[in-house]
Design a protein around this motif. Structure first.
Motif, mmCIF file in Angstrom:
data_model
loop_
_atom_site.group_PDB
_atom_site.id
_atom_site.type_symbol
_atom_site.label_atom_id
_atom_site.label_comp_id
_atom_site.label_asym_id
_atom_site.label_seq_id
_atom_site.Cartn_x
_atom_site.Cartn_y
_atom_site.Cartn_z
ATOM 1 N N VAL A 91 -23.206 -22.709 46.791
ATOM 2 C CA VAL A 91 -23.606 -21.514 47.538
ATOM 3 C C VAL A 91 -22.440 -20.538 47.642
ATOM 4 C CG1 VAL A 91 -24.353 -20.627 49.778
ATOM 5 C CG2 VAL A 91 -25.410 -22.682 48.834
ATOM 6 N N VAL A 92 -21.282 -21.022 48.075
ATOM 7 C CA VAL A 92 -20.163 -20.095 48.314
ATOM 8 C C VAL A 92 -19.657 -19.496 47.010
ATOM 9 C CG1 VAL A 92 -19.494 -21.230 50.463
ATOM 10 C CG2 VAL A 92 -18.392 -21.908 48.336
ATOM 11 N N ALA A 93 -19.738 -20.241 45.914
ATOM 12 C CA ALA A 93 -19.291 -19.708 44.624
ATOM 13 C C ALA A 93 -20.144 -18.525 44.186
ATOM 14 C CB ALA A 93 -19.330 -20.795 43.559
ATOM 15 N N GLY A 94 -21.399 -18.495 44.636
ATOM 16 C CA GLY A 94 -22.293 -17.420 44.237
ATOM 17 C C GLY A 94 -22.298 -16.220 45.165
ATOM 18 N N LEU A 95 -21.520 -16.250 46.233
ATOM 19 C CA LEU A 95 -21.563 -15.146 47.191
ATOM 20 C C LEU A 95 -20.848 -13.882 46.704
ATOM 21 C CD1 LEU A 95 -21.197 -17.027 50.599
ATOM 22 C CD2 LEU A 95 -23.262 -16.122 49.528
ATOM 23 N N PRO A 96 -19.614 -13.943 46.194
ATOM 24 C CA PRO A 96 -19.000 -12.709 45.699
ATOM 25 C C PRO A 96 -19.738 -12.210 44.450
ATOM 26 C CG PRO A 96 -17.332 -14.398 46.105
ATOM 27 C CD PRO A 96 -18.667 -15.074 46.138
ATOM 28 N N PRO A 97 -20.115 -10.940 44.414
ATOM 29 C CA PRO A 97 -20.827 -10.436 43.232
ATOM 30 C C PRO A 97 -19.986 -10.565 41.964
ATOM 31 C CG PRO A 97 -20.992 -8.893 45.065
ATOM 32 C CD PRO A 97 -19.978 -9.916 45.463
ATOM 33 N N ALA A 98 -20.629 -10.920 40.873
ATOM 34 C CA ALA A 98 -19.932 -11.043 39.594
ATOM 35 C C ALA A 98 -19.341 -9.698 39.187
ATOM 36 C CB ALA A 98 -20.897 -11.542 38.526
ATOM 37 N N GLY A 99 -18.157 -9.737 38.620
ATOM 38 C CA GLY A 99 -17.517 -8.528 38.120
ATOM 39 C C GLY A 99 -16.677 -7.795 39.144
ATOM 40 N N LEU A 100 -16.688 -8.245 40.406
ATOM 41 C CA LEU A 100 -15.891 -7.620 41.443
ATOM 42 C C LEU A 100 -14.786 -8.576 41.878
ATOM 43 C CD1 LEU A 100 -18.666 -6.015 43.681
ATOM 44 C CD2 LEU A 100 -17.259 -4.897 41.946
ATOM 45 N N PRO A 101 -13.618 -8.063 42.256
ATOM 46 C CA PRO A 101 -12.544 -8.952 42.713
ATOM 47 C C PRO A 101 -12.930 -9.650 44.004
ATOM 48 C CG PRO A 101 -11.941 -6.644 43.049
ATOM 49 C CD PRO A 101 -13.200 -6.646 42.253
ATOM 50 N N GLY A 102 -12.689 -10.954 44.051
ATOM 51 C CA GLY A 102 -13.073 -11.717 45.225
ATOM 52 C C GLY A 102 -12.243 -12.973 45.386
ATOM 53 N N VAL A 103 -12.286 -13.536 46.593
ATOM 54 C CA VAL A 103 -11.619 -14.796 46.891
ATOM 55 C C VAL A 103 -12.566 -15.681 47.682
ATOM 56 C CG1 VAL A 103 -9.280 -13.837 46.862
ATOM 57 C CG2 VAL A 103 -10.575 -13.839 49.004
ATOM 58 N N VAL A 104 -12.465 -16.984 47.443
ATOM 59 C CA VAL A 104 -13.155 -18.002 48.237
ATOM 60 C C VAL A 104 -12.074 -18.889 48.828
ATOM 61 C CG1 VAL A 104 -14.702 -19.985 48.188
ATOM 62 C CG2 VAL A 104 -15.249 -17.954 46.827
ATOM 63 N N VAL A 105 -12.035 -18.984 50.147
ATOM 64 C CA VAL A 105 -10.922 -19.680 50.799
ATOM 65 C C VAL A 105 -11.445 -20.571 51.920
ATOM 66 C CG1 VAL A 105 -9.555 -17.600 50.364
ATOM 67 C CG2 VAL A 105 -10.396 -18.013 52.647
ATOM 68 N N GLY A 106 -10.609 -21.536 52.309
ATOM 69 C CA GLY A 106 -10.929 -22.329 53.480
ATOM 70 C C GLY A 106 -10.526 -23.777 53.340
ATOM 71 N N ASP A 107 -11.014 -24.570 54.293
ATOM 72 C CA ASP A 107 -10.841 -26.016 54.274
ATOM 73 C C ASP A 107 -12.035 -26.582 53.516
ATOM 74 O OD1 ASP A 107 -10.713 -28.719 54.730
ATOM 75 O OD2 ASP A 107 -10.636 -28.586 56.916
ATOM 76 N N LEU A 108 -11.780 -27.037 52.293
ATOM 77 C CA LEU A 108 -12.874 -27.492 51.430
ATOM 78 C C LEU A 108 -13.059 -29.006 51.488
ATOM 79 C CD1 LEU A 108 -12.371 -25.130 48.360
ATOM 80 C CD2 LEU A 108 -13.486 -24.704 50.569
ATOM 81 N N ASN A 109 -12.198 -29.700 52.234
ATOM 82 C CA ASN A 109 -12.325 -31.142 52.443
ATOM 83 C C ASN A 109 -12.397 -31.935 51.147
ATOM 84 O OD1 ASN A 109 -12.141 -32.074 55.188
ATOM 85 N ND2 ASN A 109 -13.899 -30.755 55.626
ATOM 86 N N ALA A 110 -11.771 -31.413 50.095
ATOM 87 C CA ALA A 110 -11.670 -32.113 48.816
ATOM 88 C C ALA A 110 -10.526 -31.493 48.038
ATOM 89 C CB ALA A 110 -12.972 -31.995 48.015
ATOM 90 N N ASP A 111 -9.929 -32.263 47.168
ATOM 91 C CA ASP A 111 -8.892 -31.734 46.295
ATOM 92 C C ASP A 111 -9.489 -30.706 45.349
ATOM 93 O OD1 ASP A 111 -7.346 -32.135 43.437
ATOM 94 O OD2 ASP A 111 -5.982 -32.302 45.148
ATOM 95 N N ALA A 112 -8.662 -29.761 44.927
ATOM 96 C CA ALA A 112 -9.159 -28.699 44.047
ATOM 97 C C ALA A 112 -9.759 -29.248 42.758
ATOM 98 C CB ALA A 112 -8.037 -27.721 43.736
ATOM 99 N N ALA A 113 -9.296 -30.425 42.320
ATOM 100 C CA ALA A 113 -9.801 -31.018 41.079
ATOM 101 C C ALA A 113 -10.999 -31.930 41.296
ATOM 102 C CB ALA A 113 -8.685 -31.796 40.383
ATOM 103 N N ALA A 114 -11.493 -32.044 42.523
ATOM 104 C CA ALA A 114 -12.621 -32.929 42.809
ATOM 105 C C ALA A 114 -13.872 -32.455 42.070
ATOM 106 C CB ALA A 114 -12.888 -32.968 44.308
ATOM 107 N N PRO A 115 -14.689 -33.381 41.568
ATOM 108 C CA PRO A 115 -15.897 -32.987 40.812
ATOM 109 C C PRO A 115 -16.823 -32.063 41.585
ATOM 110 C CG PRO A 115 -15.475 -35.338 40.561
ATOM 111 C CD PRO A 115 -14.515 -34.848 41.596
ATOM 112 N N GLU A 116 -16.933 -32.246 42.909
ATOM 113 C CA GLU A 116 -17.864 -31.425 43.675
ATOM 114 C C GLU A 116 -17.425 -29.970 43.781
ATOM 115 O OE1 GLU A 116 -15.684 -33.920 46.933
ATOM 116 O OE2 GLU A 116 -16.218 -34.074 44.801
ATOM 117 N N LEU A 117 -16.168 -29.672 43.446
ATOM 118 C CA LEU A 117 -15.690 -28.288 43.472
ATOM 119 C C LEU A 117 -15.657 -27.660 42.083
ATOM 120 C CD1 LEU A 117 -12.765 -28.392 46.072
ATOM 121 C CD2 LEU A 117 -15.228 -28.121 46.450
#
Length: 265
Positions: free
Chosen positions: A148-174
């Motif tokens: 869900v959060v990956a789809g919130l910033p419109p494609a083609g526009l500069p954006g960031v997704v940040v926060g406590d994701l409760n998983a390592d950046a390399a985790a399969p769920e991310l």
């Protein structure tokens, strides 16, 4: 190109490793970092005795002279003769003008989760900012929430997704985040953390638990058009059970797509 200093921080409702609730030291930490954008998780608004029933989001926004956008993940009626609703969730404190903000409830069981999607004004354009706190209980829930959060910033526009994701950046769920965004910690040429000089964990950007960090669950993901010059894990041990992550960004403006006929702004 616009320079943006961003901090993401799981506030742990303002309680440090000494067990004390103290928003003054939180404000001092954030003020010293001098960020343009502060993305907070685990923020209380009149929620419970643990934070003395204060409005943490508003108090911090006023102390730092920032505009406030709010995303309640939990919203309950008043209790004990009080008149304010009891809320807990994510906040954005912005030195930049906030053009719009919207709360998105996230799927999954257990503790309710949400994402705050805001659009802020830069000198030569805009930046899409998504602040969230994913499930700590189940990888399947985190995967659904990340989608869900990956789809919130419109494609083609500069954006960031940040926060406590409760998983390592390399985790399969991310992995869905990696399809559209890049991990700011890995992009930064200049980076530092709270590990000792000779620690085997040095340079890994670990943020939790604050006393002896073992995991890198507090993250910033950036879209094309956003570069990262530096990333630094600040010392948050006196204020939370997480360390804050500060990133130095450079945003290249992009033209906003024209709305289709009938679309609302």
């Amino acid at each position: 190109m616009s320079a943006v200093r961003l901090v993401t921080f799981n506030l742990h409702h303002g309680v440090g490793d000494d067990g004390r609730h103290d928003l003054v030291r939180v404000a001092r930490l954030l003020d010293d970092a001098d960020p343009d954008l502060v993305c907070l998780q685990e923020v209380d608004r009149h929620f419970a005795e643990r934070s003395e029933f204060v409005d943490q989001a508003l108090l911090l926004a006023e102390a730092l002279d920032r505009e406030l956008a709010w995303s309640p993940s939990i919203d309950r009626p008043p209790t004990g003769g009080r008149s304010e609703r009891r809320q807990y969730g994510n906040a954005l404190l912005s030195r930049l003008p906030v053009l719009s903000s919207r709360v998105h409830p996230l799927p999954g069981g257990g503790e309710p989760r949400s994402a705050l999607h805001a659009r802020v004004q830069l000198g030569g354009g805009e930046l899409e900012v998504v602040t969230t706190h994913l499930s700590s209980a189940a990888a399947a829930d985190r995967a659904a929430q990340a989608a869900v959060v990956a789809g919130l910033p419109p494609a083609g526009l500069p954006g960031v997704v940040v926060g406590d994701l409760n998983a390592d950046a390399a985790a399969p769920e991310l992995a869905v985040l990696g399809e559209r965004f890049a991990d700011a910690w890995e992009l930064a040429a200049d980076r530092s953390d709270q590990s000792g000089r000779f620690s085997l964990r040095a340079g890994r950007g670990l943020t939790h638990p604050a006393r002896r960090p073992r995991v890198r669950i507090d993250q910033v993901w950036v879209s094309p058009g956003v570069s990262v010059s530096g990333a630094r894990v600040l010392d948050g041990s006196a204020t939370s059970d997480h360390h804050p992550l500060l990133v130095e960004l450079a945003v290249t403006p992009a033209a906003r797509p024209s709305a289709a006929p009938g679309d609302a702004g």
